[in-house]
Write an enzyme that holds these catalytic residues in place. Structure first.
Site, PDB file in Angstrom:
ATOM      1  N   ASP A  88       0.835  -1.193   0.000  1.00  0.00           N
ATOM      2  CA  ASP A  88       0.000   0.000   0.000  1.00  0.00           C
ATOM      3  C   ASP A  88       0.881   1.259   0.000  1.00  0.00           C
ATOM      4  O   ASP A  88       2.055   1.210   0.370  1.00  0.00           O
ATOM      5  CB  ASP A  88      -0.908  -0.004   1.227  1.00  0.00           C
ATOM      6  N   GLU A 115       2.824   4.843  -4.263  1.00  0.00           N
ATOM      7  CA  GLU A 115       3.003   5.829  -5.338  1.00  0.00           C
ATOM      8  C   GLU A 115       4.427   6.403  -5.397  1.00  0.00           C
ATOM      9  O   GLU A 115       4.881   6.646  -6.535  1.00  0.00           O
ATOM     10  CB  GLU A 115       1.975   6.964  -5.179  1.00  0.00           C
ATOM     11  N   GLU A 121       3.042   7.608  -1.560  1.00  0.00           N
ATOM     12  CA  GLU A 121       2.019   8.589  -1.237  1.00  0.00           C
ATOM     13  C   GLU A 121       2.627   9.947  -0.894  1.00  0.00           C
ATOM     14  O   GLU A 121       2.086  10.993  -1.250  1.00  0.00           O
ATOM     15  CB  GLU A 121       1.153   8.085  -0.082  1.00  0.00           C
ATOM     16  N   ASP A 162      -8.833   4.335  -3.066  1.00  0.00           N
ATOM     17  CA  ASP A 162      -9.790   4.631  -2.006  1.00  0.00           C
ATOM     18  C   ASP A 162     -11.022   5.339  -2.560  1.00  0.00           C
ATOM     19  O   ASP A 162     -11.251   6.534  -2.361  1.00  0.00           O
ATOM     20  CB  ASP A 162      -9.118   5.495  -0.932  1.00  0.00           C
TER      21      ASP A 162
END
Length: 800
Positions: free
Chosen positions: A396, A399, A401, A464
């Site tokens: 998770d 990217e 993030e 999400d």
């Protein structure tokens, strides 16, 4: 620690259409062109695949993360005159204007794409410009909610989370710097850096890709048709490996299970309600009691999970595969921070020290997956979890993030490699699994990657999404846009993830109905509304039970789609235009789609409807539930209830199915039902079914599989079926009790034979159910059912 860092600014060189040809040399599959500003290389990887790699003097170049194929042996021809060069393969040619240097691509006499003017390098960015033709449509760009045709849009090429998105988004988790054109080519901008795509937004007739560094390269992929283009592209960037069969089953997943008791409780609920379950996903509470302060522990919280090995073993004994979330961030407050620093795992800043920064979960560093020492440290953690019995990896926030610009990675700055971070992470996990656990097919679910990440078995999801009708609406568009570029296992958090004040029963049911025909069946959400069906009312459970069972009944069909995806790159969810290349209007369709060759599906994305529009792509189709016949290429309104969504089956389709089961551990095709959808418009048809043990890696390469091929011929008022078996694998059924169900039979057929032997047609279903080698005609449903013991490599069945 002494940091050696070479920084080359992009503005030190300007390489544009003014570049002048000087000389050329053909070396194998590569034509090297010397210019007054640097070298340009044209490399043919296949007859229909060519890379243009510009290498201006003094400009830093990163490696390609996307290209994995070595060039095939080809015969290339080079022709030259005073003004131009032309290099040609058997099917593709590149015309090279010498002054100024400019490339144009042809397939036969048809111009596919032309630079306009081509490579540019200025103001800290470099990239390419191409001419667009009137009416040309452009699909791709990765996860965006912009409509299927992205022409006329400009958007960032920078993987970035979009929390709670719904009906519009120009920047999301997974960028792809690639487009598929209605002019029958695919263009890949082979660059991992932060950038931008301008698909005719600034100038309606120009397509431009640019980036802050990276690699100044692009690849042109052509082919006879769209499936051939997809095959060529995934051959270049890597075919997705065949997943384990259990990955096609049902998942229990939420944010998140807080302790072992909750894990065991949810599994028990599925068993008590006799609902199938194959996997359980544990979110971040496995390494900490709350959301903040623990990321990077990457070890079981002993208070919440005191006996993880026993828990994992017990789940496995029940046929449940456990997947754990992990992230590439190590908080300075975590138990492993010092260990990670000492191992050299944390990416440094410009001062050479481990780079730290604040984000939602705490003060953190980022693991440098481009650094071999960091990869080794990170992999040892995954290895230990796999040895404990963890079946799959969930990566998770990849990217990443949060990714500060001044983060220094082993091969470049943050913005140079940002979009390849998830790709390198997946590579690390996949390579480690194949090396250290060679008997296990890796499962790697990640939120971000790059072109080519599919070759590591990456299972992406659409992030999400808002838990709303608006969140459901774009899911087909997102899946189709990614699937065309190799990511056939793209899926959504079924039911929606973010927000939602109260449980919307109809929305939940519609999303999970759609999920039966998406690649991964994984309801997942914030826990204030349970994502698992077992926590809802009996009416919701009863409505969804047949859909969950259908997911499992379709395993032979779905697993065969996975096999096809691994061989040709064709995704499981397919856009309608693949059936009719002469109808470019179908490229805009973002609700109706194909599930393999046989099914046409249109999710219901609005509440309270009594019918739902379905775009027909031509041909004849039958409603899966009612049997109603549809034909043509227009839009039709299909009646629906809360129990149904539009699911149509193409005339001439073979659909193999099995009985429902508790999970894929119990899977067997020993008793197989083969549905065939007959129609007067279909004179001949064929289908296939792929079988192996569902778990051993490389069964295709090793020849450890069985192919079941089905053929149909309607001739001289006779329906002839031929069933063939080829290949073998350990555990393969020696024979199959096959029930052939022929749909849309207008009248009872009086003579049925199998391999020349007459088959009795019994008058009652009860007799048919308890007898062998018999047939029965159901007048109400217009179905002819034939039961036989299929043992031979080739069996022929005739109905007249």
């Amino acid at each position: 620690m002494k940091l050696v860092f070479a920084f080359v600014t992009l503005c030190c060189a300007f390489f544009s259409a003014a570049a002048q040809y000087q000389a050329h040399q053909l070396d194998g599959n590569t034509l090297h062109i010397d210019t007054d500003a640097g070298q340009v290389s044209l490399t043919f990887y296949r007859n229909d695949v060519v890379e243009a790699f510009y290498q201006p003097t003094g400009v830093k170049q990163l490696p390609s993360f996307s290209i994995s194929q070595q060039p095939q042996p080809l015969t290339l021809q080079v022709a030259e005159n005073n003004d131009s060069l032309r290099i040609s393969s058997a099917s593709l040619s590149v015309a090279i204007n010498k002054s100024p240097l400019q490339l144009s691509y042809y397939r036969g006499d048809k111009l596919l794409l032309a630079e306009q003017p081509g490579y540019f390098n200025q103001d800290g960015n470099h990239g390419f410009r191409f001419a667009l033709t009137a009416g040309e449509k452009l699909l791709g760009g990765g996860q965006r909610v912009l409509g299927m045709d992205r022409r006329g849009h400009k958007f960032p090429l920078y993987n970035k989370a979009h929390y709670g998105y719904s009906t519009a988004s120009s920047q999301m988790y997974f960028s792809l710097p690639a487009v598929l054109s209605s002019n029958n080519y695919l263009l890949l901008f082979d660059n991992s850096a932060k950038g931008e795509a301008d698909l005719g937004a600034t100038n309606a007739d120009v397509m431009q890709f640019s980036a802050e560094g990276g690699r100044s390269s692009y690849v042109l992929v052509a082919g006879n048709n769209y499936p051939a283009i997809i095959d060529n592209y995934t051959s270049l960037t890597g075919k997705p490996p065949l997943p384990a069969r259990w990955t096609l089953g049902n998942y229990a997943s939420r944010f998140g299970y807080r302790n072992e008791a909750q894990v065991r409780d949810v599994v028990k609920r599925f068993a008590d309600l006799q609902l199938p379950l194959d996997a359980l996903v544990i979110d971040l509470y496995w390494f900490g009691p709350d959301i903040q302060g623990h990321m990077g522990n990457l070890a079981w919280d002993s208070n919440a999970f005191p006996q993880p090995e026993k828990m994992l073993a017990d789940l496995k004994a029940d046929g449940i595969n456990t997947i754990l979330v992990t992230e590439p961030f190590v908080l300075t407050s975590s138990k492993r921070w010092q260990e990670a620093v000492e191992a050299g795992a944390i990416a440094p800043g410009l001062d050479g020290k481990p780079k730290t920064f604040d984000f939602y979960f705490g003060n953190t560093g980022l693991i440098d997956v481009f650094n071999l020492k960091a990869r080794d440290w990170f992999w040892q953690i995954y290895k230990g979890l796999a040895e404990q019995g963890v079946a799959g990896v969930w990566g998770d926030l990849g990217e990443p993030e949060v990714h500060p610009d001044d983060t220094v990675h082993a091969i470049g700055m943050a913005n140079e490699v940002h979009n390849a971070f998830g790709h390198q992470w997946a590579d690390m996990v996949y390579s480690g699994m194949r090396r250290d656990f060679p008997e296990q097919r890796p499962f790697i679910m990640m939120r971000a990657g790059a072109p080519g990440s599919q070759r590591f078995g990456m299972v992406p999801w659409t992030g999400d999404v808002d838990r709303s009708w608006g969140g459901l609406k774009p899911q087909v568009e997102l899946a189709l846009s990614m699937g065309l570029f190799g990511f056939g296992y793209i899926h959504s958090d079924l039911g929606g993830f973010a927000g939602g004040e109260k449980f919307d029963k109809e929305l939940y049911i519609r999303w999970l109905q759609y999920g039966v025909f998406q690649p991964v069946y994984r309801p997942h959400a914030q826990e204030h509304i349970a994502p698992e069906v077992v926590f809802h009312d009996h009416d919701t459970i009863d409505t969804l039970r047949p859909w969950l069972n259908l997911r499992y009944q379709l395993l032979p069909y779905n697993y065969s789609l996975a096999y096809q995806h691994s061989q040709s790159g064709l995704p499981l969810m397919r856009p309608l235009f693949l059936l009719d290349q002469q109808n470019p209007a179908l490229m805009d369709e973002n609700n109706s789609y194909l599930w393999g060759d046989a099914f046409l599906v249109a999710p219901v994305t609005e509440p309270g409807v009594k019918s739902w529009p379905v775009q027909l792509p031509g041909g004849v189709w039958f409603d899966y539930f009612s049997g109603k016949r549809y034909a043509g290429s227009g839009k039709v309104e299909v009646p629906v209830t809360l129990d149904t969504i539009p699911v149509l089956v193409k005339a001439g389709s073979f659909v193999p199915m099995v009985a429902p089961m508790a999970n894929t551990r119990d899977y067997s095709s020993r008793e197989l039902t083969l549905h065939f959808y007959a129609d007067s418009s279909v004179d001949c048809a064929k289908g296939e079914m792929f079988e192996d043990d569902g778990k051993t890696p490389d069964t295709i390469a090793k020849g450890q599989f069985e192919l079941l091929n089905f053929y149909y011929l309607n001739q001289d008022n006779q329906q002839k079926f031929e069933l063939r078996r080829s290949g073998s694998y350990q555990g393969m059924p020696a024979s199959r009790e096959l029930t052939l169900v022929v749909h849309n039979q207008n009248a009872k057929r009086s003579h049925i034979s199998v391999d020349g032997r007459y088959i009795q047609l019994v008058p009652q279903q009860a007799r048919f159910n308890r007898m062998q080698n018999v047939a029965w005609y159901d007048k109400a449903s217009r179905q002819l059912k034939v039961k036989l013991d299929w043992q031979a490599d080739k069996t022929q069945l005739t109905i007249k």
